[in-house]
Motif scaffolding. Structure first.
Motif, mmCIF file in Angstrom:
data_model
loop_
_atom_site.group_PDB
_atom_site.id
_atom_site.type_symbol
_atom_site.label_atom_id
_atom_site.label_comp_id
_atom_site.label_asym_id
_atom_site.label_seq_id
_atom_site.Cartn_x
_atom_site.Cartn_y
_atom_site.Cartn_z
ATOM 1 N N GLY A 147 -12.104 8.921 8.959
ATOM 2 C CA GLY A 147 -11.469 8.257 7.841
ATOM 3 C C GLY A 147 -11.143 9.157 6.673
ATOM 4 N N SER A 148 -11.562 10.408 6.725
ATOM 5 C CA SER A 148 -11.213 11.380 5.685
ATOM 6 C C SER A 148 -11.299 12.765 6.286
ATOM 7 C CB SER A 148 -12.160 11.267 4.490
ATOM 8 O OG SER A 148 -13.430 11.813 4.805
ATOM 9 N N SER A 149 -10.886 13.749 5.505
ATOM 10 C CA SER A 149 -10.878 15.134 5.998
ATOM 11 C C SER A 149 -12.200 15.841 5.748
ATOM 12 C CB SER A 149 -9.740 15.914 5.325
ATOM 13 O OG SER A 149 -9.922 15.924 3.917
ATOM 14 N N GLN A 150 -13.222 15.146 5.207
ATOM 15 C CA GLN A 150 -14.482 15.807 4.875
ATOM 16 C C GLN A 150 -15.129 16.431 6.099
ATOM 17 O OE1 GLN A 150 -17.278 13.685 2.327
ATOM 18 N NE2 GLN A 150 -18.999 14.453 3.527
ATOM 19 N N GLY A 187 -18.472 4.386 16.201
ATOM 20 C CA GLY A 187 -18.336 2.952 16.385
ATOM 21 C C GLY A 187 -17.549 2.288 15.281
ATOM 22 N N SER A 188 -17.254 3.051 14.215
ATOM 23 C CA SER A 188 -16.457 2.517 13.109
ATOM 24 C C SER A 188 -15.152 3.274 13.015
ATOM 25 C CB SER A 188 -17.221 2.667 11.784
ATOM 26 O OG SER A 188 -18.465 2.001 11.834
ATOM 27 N N ASP A 189 -14.077 2.571 12.684
ATOM 28 C CA ASP A 189 -12.790 3.201 12.438
ATOM 29 C C ASP A 189 -12.547 3.117 10.933
ATOM 30 O OD1 ASP A 189 -10.241 4.167 12.292
ATOM 31 O OD2 ASP A 189 -9.439 2.939 13.910
ATOM 32 N N LEU A 190 -12.847 4.220 10.239
ATOM 33 C CA LEU A 190 -12.763 4.216 8.787
ATOM 34 C C LEU A 190 -11.397 4.636 8.268
ATOM 35 C CD1 LEU A 190 -16.248 5.789 7.974
ATOM 36 C CD2 LEU A 190 -15.632 3.376 8.207
ATOM 37 N N ARG A 191 -10.516 5.029 9.177
ATOM 38 C CA ARG A 191 -9.198 5.460 8.731
ATOM 39 C C ARG A 191 -8.410 4.253 8.221
ATOM 40 N NH1 ARG A 191 -5.713 8.522 13.020
ATOM 41 N NH2 ARG A 191 -5.680 6.475 13.979
ATOM 42 N N SER A 192 -7.914 4.342 7.009
ATOM 43 C CA SER A 192 -7.147 3.252 6.424
ATOM 44 C C SER A 192 -5.766 3.745 6.029
ATOM 45 C CB SER A 192 -7.876 2.679 5.208
ATOM 46 O OG SER A 192 -8.025 3.671 4.202
ATOM 47 N N VAL A 193 -4.810 2.836 6.081
ATOM 48 C CA VAL A 193 -3.435 3.150 5.711
ATOM 49 C C VAL A 193 -3.023 2.200 4.596
ATOM 50 C CG1 VAL A 193 -1.056 3.289 6.534
ATOM 51 C CG2 VAL A 193 -2.920 3.936 8.051
ATOM 52 N N ASP A 196 2.071 1.049 1.384
ATOM 53 C CA ASP A 196 3.331 1.799 1.338
ATOM 54 C C ASP A 196 3.510 2.686 2.567
ATOM 55 O OD1 ASP A 196 1.236 3.426 0.530
ATOM 56 O OD2 ASP A 196 2.364 4.437 -1.053
ATOM 57 N N ILE A 197 2.417 3.308 3.032
ATOM 58 C CA ILE A 197 2.513 4.132 4.237
ATOM 59 C C ILE A 197 2.679 3.247 5.465
ATOM 60 C CG2 ILE A 197 1.352 5.838 5.683
ATOM 61 C CD1 ILE A 197 2.402 6.951 3.033
ATOM 62 N N GLU A 198 2.037 2.083 5.471
ATOM 63 C CA GLU A 198 2.229 1.132 6.569
ATOM 64 C C GLU A 198 3.685 0.702 6.650
ATOM 65 O OE1 GLU A 198 1.531 -0.688 9.832
ATOM 66 O OE2 GLU A 198 -0.234 0.087 8.782
ATOM 67 N N LEU A 199 4.316 0.501 5.492
ATOM 68 C CA LEU A 199 5.732 0.144 5.449
ATOM 69 C C LEU A 199 6.583 1.254 6.073
ATOM 70 C CD1 LEU A 199 8.124 -1.601 4.453
ATOM 71 C CD2 LEU A 199 7.944 -0.387 2.254
ATOM 72 N N GLN A 227 4.792 14.588 -2.738
ATOM 73 C CA GLN A 227 3.703 13.618 -2.839
ATOM 74 C C GLN A 227 3.624 12.762 -1.570
ATOM 75 O OE1 GLN A 227 5.054 11.726 -6.455
ATOM 76 N NE2 GLN A 227 3.402 12.645 -7.670
ATOM 77 N N PHE A 228 4.789 12.372 -1.071
ATOM 78 C CA PHE A 228 4.833 11.552 0.140
ATOM 79 C C PHE A 228 4.258 12.299 1.340
ATOM 80 C CE2 PHE A 228 7.435 10.706 4.002
ATOM 81 C CZ PHE A 228 6.855 9.493 4.344
ATOM 82 N N LYS A 229 4.662 13.545 1.532
ATOM 83 C CA LYS A 229 4.186 14.335 2.659
ATOM 84 C C LYS A 229 2.664 14.481 2.608
ATOM 85 C CE LYS A 229 6.556 18.110 3.553
ATOM 86 N NZ LYS A 229 7.348 19.345 3.281
ATOM 87 N N GLN A 230 2.142 14.726 1.410
ATOM 88 C CA GLN A 230 0.700 14.897 1.260
ATOM 89 C C GLN A 230 -0.041 13.592 1.567
ATOM 90 O OE1 GLN A 230 -0.493 16.044 -2.705
ATOM 91 N NE2 GLN A 230 -2.495 16.745 -2.036
ATOM 92 N N LYS A 231 0.463 12.481 1.051
ATOM 93 C CA LYS A 231 -0.190 11.194 1.256
ATOM 94 C C LYS A 231 -0.091 10.751 2.712
ATOM 95 C CE LYS A 231 -0.487 6.565 -0.789
ATOM 96 N NZ LYS A 231 0.042 5.654 -1.828
ATOM 97 N N PHE A 232 1.065 10.944 3.322
ATOM 98 C CA PHE A 232 1.268 10.555 4.713
ATOM 99 C C PHE A 232 0.299 11.307 5.620
ATOM 100 C CE2 PHE A 232 3.119 10.517 8.892
ATOM 101 C CZ PHE A 232 3.785 9.309 9.002
ATOM 102 N N LYS A 233 0.211 12.615 5.458
ATOM 103 C CA LYS A 233 -0.672 13.404 6.324
ATOM 104 C C LYS A 233 -2.134 13.051 6.108
ATOM 105 C CE LYS A 233 -1.708 18.014 8.020
ATOM 106 N NZ LYS A 233 -1.382 19.457 7.985
ATOM 107 N N ALA A 234 -2.514 12.783 4.850
ATOM 108 C CA ALA A 234 -3.905 12.436 4.569
ATOM 109 C C ALA A 234 -4.306 11.140 5.264
ATOM 110 C CB ALA A 234 -4.106 12.308 3.062
ATOM 111 N N GLN A 235 -3.359 10.203 5.423
ATOM 112 C CA GLN A 235 -3.686 8.907 5.999
ATOM 113 C C GLN A 235 -3.407 8.812 7.496
ATOM 114 O OE1 GLN A 235 -2.302 5.487 3.804
ATOM 115 N NE2 GLN A 235 -2.614 6.476 1.828
#
Length: 311
Positions: A147-150, A187-193, A196-199, A227-235
């Motif tokens: 769910g994150s890049s950590q 067992g958990s899927d923490l990745r969230s979208v 706006d990215i879902e759209l 900003q879009f490229k960064q947000k899209f890749k993060a999610q």
């Protein structure tokens, strides 16, 4: 699709050797000096490579971190498709391959843990080792979505440290901490979208016949392109352009199966020319569209059941 029995019968044992090149690096236990860490590798691909044949790792777990791009693994007859910031795990002696699919463009970092090592496993004592292995055994399924890049920051740091055997205790500590975190997350899927990215994801799927300029997609999110490229890749885990091309090539395969020509498909999917479409197709599949059709007719690639986590 090969069933479980077929895959196990044709699987071969695979133990990686030390290797170093511009695009691929593999460290082994001999170089790293960490008991139980059989190997630690990183591989970057700028174009699709040969399929990964059916194999297994004797007595070893394998964890593969997809740091860029997408990856398809067939494990005991079932196909899993993951993307950036996803992790796929195979258990000791578990048969896996890419099911005759080429190894895709992107980057992975992976390592194997040899559970047959009983003395000082990752520098643990006997009780700690057993508790740790019990935790690994409880991880359900084969995919983990932090769910994150950590977690990926941890794995990159650990791989960097592994190049210096003087840092072996710190390397082992990084991996141990990382794996305990994955056990907690499994067992958990923490990745969230976000909406706006879902759209944007829905828009891409509905407009694959369009060129899909990044400026257009960024406008849907009311963001600048950067900003879009960064947000899209993060999610999503991969860049917008990579995602668009991946979806277009998946659609192209379906159209090829329906009998459309290369020129017709290039026009249908918004490529500027049939030659450019061929270049992109080969980059993702290690063969041209024409070669792909021939392989399909020869039965070299067979559709299989897929468990996909790619949006």
């Amino acid at each position: 699709m090969p069933d479980k029995t077929d895959q196990r019968e044709t699987a071969e044992p695979w133990i990686d050797a030390a290797y170093s090149s511009k695009y691929r690096t593999v460290y082994t236990e001999k170089e790293m000096g960490i008991p139980g860490l059989r190997m630690f590798g990183k591989h970057t691909r700028n174009q699709a490579g040969d399929p990964l044949r059916t194999h297994f790792h004797p007595h070893a777990y394998e964890f593969t971190f997809v740091t860029e791009g997408t990856l398809s693994f067939t494990i005991d007859g079932k196909e899993y498709e993951v993307s950036g910031y996803d992790i796929i795990m195979t258990r000791p002696d578990e048969a896996h391959s890419t099911n005759l699919l080429p190894q895709p463009v992107g980057e992975i970092i992976w390592f194997q843990l040899d559970v047959s090592v009983t003395e000082r496993f990752l520098f643990m004592d006997g009780l700690s080792r057993q508790d740790f292995l019990d935790g690994l055994a409880r991880i359900p399924g084969h995919t983990i979505h932090p769910g994150s890049s950590q977690s990926f920051g941890f794995i990159k740091k650990a791989f960097e440290l592994a190049s210096d055997p003087r840092q072996r205790y710190l390397t082992a500590s990084c991996l141990t901490l990382l794996l305990h975190e994955l056990m907690a997350l499994s067992g958990s899927d923490l990745r969230s979208v976000t909406p706006d990215i879902e759209l944007v994801l829905s828009y891409i799927k509905e407009h694959l016949s369009s060129p899909l300029a990044l400026e257009e997609l960024a406008g849907l999110c009311r963001l600048s392109v950067s900003q879009f490229k960064q947000k899209f890749k993060a999610q999503v885990g991969i860049s917008p352009r990579h995602y668009i091309n991946y979806r277009k090539i998946q659609a192209a395969k379906r159209l090829l199966a329906e009998g459309l020509s290369v020129t017709e498909i290039a026009m249908e999917l918004g490529f500027e020319s049939s030659s450019y479409f061929t270049v992109v197709f080969k980059r993702y599949n290690a063969c041209t569209p024409t070669e792909y059709v021939k392989n399909q007719r020869a039965g070299a690639a067979i559709p299989s059941q897929t468990s996909s986590v790619l949006p």
